[in-house]
Design an enzyme around this catalytic site. Sequence first.
Site, mmCIF file in Angstrom:
data_model
loop_
_atom_site.group_PDB
_atom_site.id
_atom_site.type_symbol
_atom_site.label_atom_id
_atom_site.label_comp_id
_atom_site.label_asym_id
_atom_site.label_seq_id
_atom_site.Cartn_x
_atom_site.Cartn_y
_atom_site.Cartn_z
ATOM 1 N N ASP A 215 0.813 -1.184 0.155
ATOM 2 C CA ASP A 215 -0.216 -0.126 0.126
ATOM 3 C C ASP A 215 0.913 1.127 -0.111
ATOM 4 O O ASP A 215 1.579 1.246 1.098
ATOM 5 C CB ASP A 215 -0.881 -0.072 1.273
ATOM 6 C CG ASP A 215 -1.968 1.154 1.384
ATOM 7 O OD1 ASP A 215 -1.471 2.294 0.831
ATOM 8 O OD2 ASP A 215 -3.143 1.005 1.663
ATOM 9 N N HIS A 216 1.074 1.825 -1.061
ATOM 10 C CA HIS A 216 2.094 2.909 -1.153
ATOM 11 C C HIS A 216 1.943 4.104 -0.041
ATOM 12 O O HIS A 216 2.760 4.669 0.153
ATOM 13 C CB HIS A 216 2.193 3.434 -2.622
ATOM 14 C CG HIS A 216 1.129 4.458 -3.041
ATOM 15 N ND1 HIS A 216 -0.191 4.094 -3.617
ATOM 16 C CD2 HIS A 216 1.213 5.752 -3.150
ATOM 17 C CE1 HIS A 216 -0.712 5.201 -3.774
ATOM 18 N NE2 HIS A 216 0.248 6.190 -3.602
ATOM 19 N N HIS B 15 -5.908 2.625 1.548
ATOM 20 C CA HIS B 15 -5.293 3.653 2.123
ATOM 21 C C HIS B 15 -5.825 4.281 3.174
ATOM 22 O O HIS B 15 -5.188 4.657 4.216
ATOM 23 C CB HIS B 15 -5.023 4.687 0.842
ATOM 24 C CG HIS B 15 -4.385 4.560 -0.366
ATOM 25 N ND1 HIS B 15 -3.392 3.390 -0.561
ATOM 26 C CD2 HIS B 15 -4.716 4.885 -1.637
ATOM 27 C CE1 HIS B 15 -3.115 3.199 -1.762
ATOM 28 N NE2 HIS B 15 -3.854 4.190 -2.592
HETATM 29 C C1 BG6 Z 1 -3.821 4.934 -5.991
HETATM 30 C C2 BG6 Z 1 -5.181 5.096 -6.648
HETATM 31 O O1 BG6 Z 1 -3.764 3.956 -5.080
HETATM 32 O O2 BG6 Z 1 -3.685 6.163 -5.322
HETATM 33 C C3 BG6 Z 1 -5.500 6.207 -7.531
HETATM 34 O O3 BG6 Z 1 -5.479 3.828 -7.742
HETATM 35 C C4 BG6 Z 1 -4.997 7.468 -6.692
HETATM 36 O O4 BG6 Z 1 -6.616 6.504 -8.195
HETATM 37 C C5 BG6 Z 1 -3.643 7.295 -6.046
HETATM 38 O O5 BG6 Z 1 -4.862 8.647 -7.415
HETATM 39 C C6 BG6 Z 1 -3.218 8.495 -5.256
HETATM 40 O O6 BG6 Z 1 -2.111 8.346 -4.652
HETATM 41 P P1 BG6 Z 1 -1.045 9.622 -4.366
HETATM 42 O O7 BG6 Z 1 0.225 8.870 -3.825
HETATM 43 O O8 BG6 Z 1 -1.005 10.415 -5.353
HETATM 44 O O9 BG6 Z 1 -2.004 10.082 -3.130
#
Ligand code: BG6
Length: 498
Positions: free
Chosen positions: A183-184, A246
């Site tokens: 989960d980034h 997230h």
């Molecule tokens: C991803 C989603 O996991 O996270 C995207 O699939 C979203 O829809 C993105 O835009 C948001 O990531 P960050 O790091 O730009 O907040």
Amino acid sequence: MNVDADRRSPPCVLVIFGASGDLTARKLLPALERLAGYGALPPEVALVGVARTPMTDAEFGNLCRRSVTSDDNHRWEEFAAAARYVAGDYDDPATYQRLADVLAECDHRHGTAGNRVHYFATPPRLFGPIAMSLGKAGLSAPVGGGFVRAVVEKPFGWDEISARELYADLSSAFVEEQIFRIDHYLAKETVQNLLALRFANSVFEPIWNRTWVDNVQITVAETLGVGERGGFYESTGAMRDIVQNHVLQVLSLFLMEPPTSFHAEAIRDEKVKLLRAIQPLDAEAEIAANAVRGQYTRGGTREDLMPGYRDEPGVDPLSATETFVAMKLEVQNWRWTGVPIYVRTGKRLPARLTEVAMEFRRPPQLPLFPGTAEGLDPDALVVRVQPDEGLSLRFGAKVPGHAFRVQKASMDFSYESFDEQSPDAYERVILDALIGDPTLFIRADEVARSWRIVDPVMRFWAGDERPIPLYQAASWGPSEAGALIARDGRTWRHSSRR
Ligand code: BG6
């Protein structure tokens, strides 16, 4: 950036499935280039790409070079020049036979000692087939004292049942300890800073509970629409795309009990305990009252007119997919019972910001400051996950002058005050997977529990025949979201600067 010796990859081969795809070019290769640049990838680390697109080793090496901007990274040059490529179908045993041969050559040439990290950068429907094929080819089991890992990225299923099916497929080849689910958001510096904030300080812990906290608000707001991802988004929606993963991950780190150690399992045990304490919304009336969905329509300004969701490429003109979700949750445990947790996410909102805010109870004697303090926002601790990463504590202060007027002031901490730069989220997760630190990865029981929280709401919406509430692009969501929180006598925080 320099890396500590223990933040350097051990000898191993990184195998990227989906090597010719978008995720590889946009995220994985640039992250690897940066890791190579600061010495985290010693010469005993090799790269093998696997994909259907026919390509030679040299062409894949060129793709590695083309995907990055730097042209003076000597180690990256070396890494790209040594990269190998296997073309083939993901369900064809011959592909895995060729991969096995290439891996054996890498072991011989780079001293990678049978260690492998298989990174699944493919569409999710291929995760199961690739895992099973690796298993059948004998490429998922560690040999000697080495390691073999599988790195997968969300979505982990589409609901709890499909998540369990995916788990069964992965488990046919890998045991849970070998599976690293990304989960980034967990790799974002400020999300990790939640652990430092809560457990490296004694000042916050005494107020981190229902006695002091009035409510918690988690916002993941994006200004972008779905862009070219309409096809994917149609079957996903904001709940599955952002809330199930997230939002619930950030929420569990923010609210969990202190772990007994910083060992990965101790932290993940606490996170899953917290998720289990969230009672899923159940009865239809309860869901209708506590969960709001929305979809953006055309909006913005004359100069910057943004299309509605249904006008985006790949989207059904009658689509009922939600691009916005707001929910009120409750954590039923000793620390949090009675404290509403409001979560909100959406595309095409007026600002890009992710923040976790804790609003504190108001002082008991507001009449001491007649006409001033009642209208003030409550004191709040706000963790800004992005952008402008940092933390602020909002409190009331006297305005200088003869009159006794109270105004909100804030103490701010910004990540910019450190000289060090934060690594990009992918750099962090790739290196953690190579090193074998699972702390920032999601365990199977967390995935299942998160689905149990969102599934009933998704089922209710699927059967709800009322039209989906709409909101104009560049607004803060449908009016129903405002009503959800206004019912409790509260308001959403509309900007990280409040
Ligand atoms: C991803 C989603 O996991 O996270 C995207 O699939 C979203 O829809 C993105 O835009 C948001 O990531 P960050 O790091 O730009 O907040």
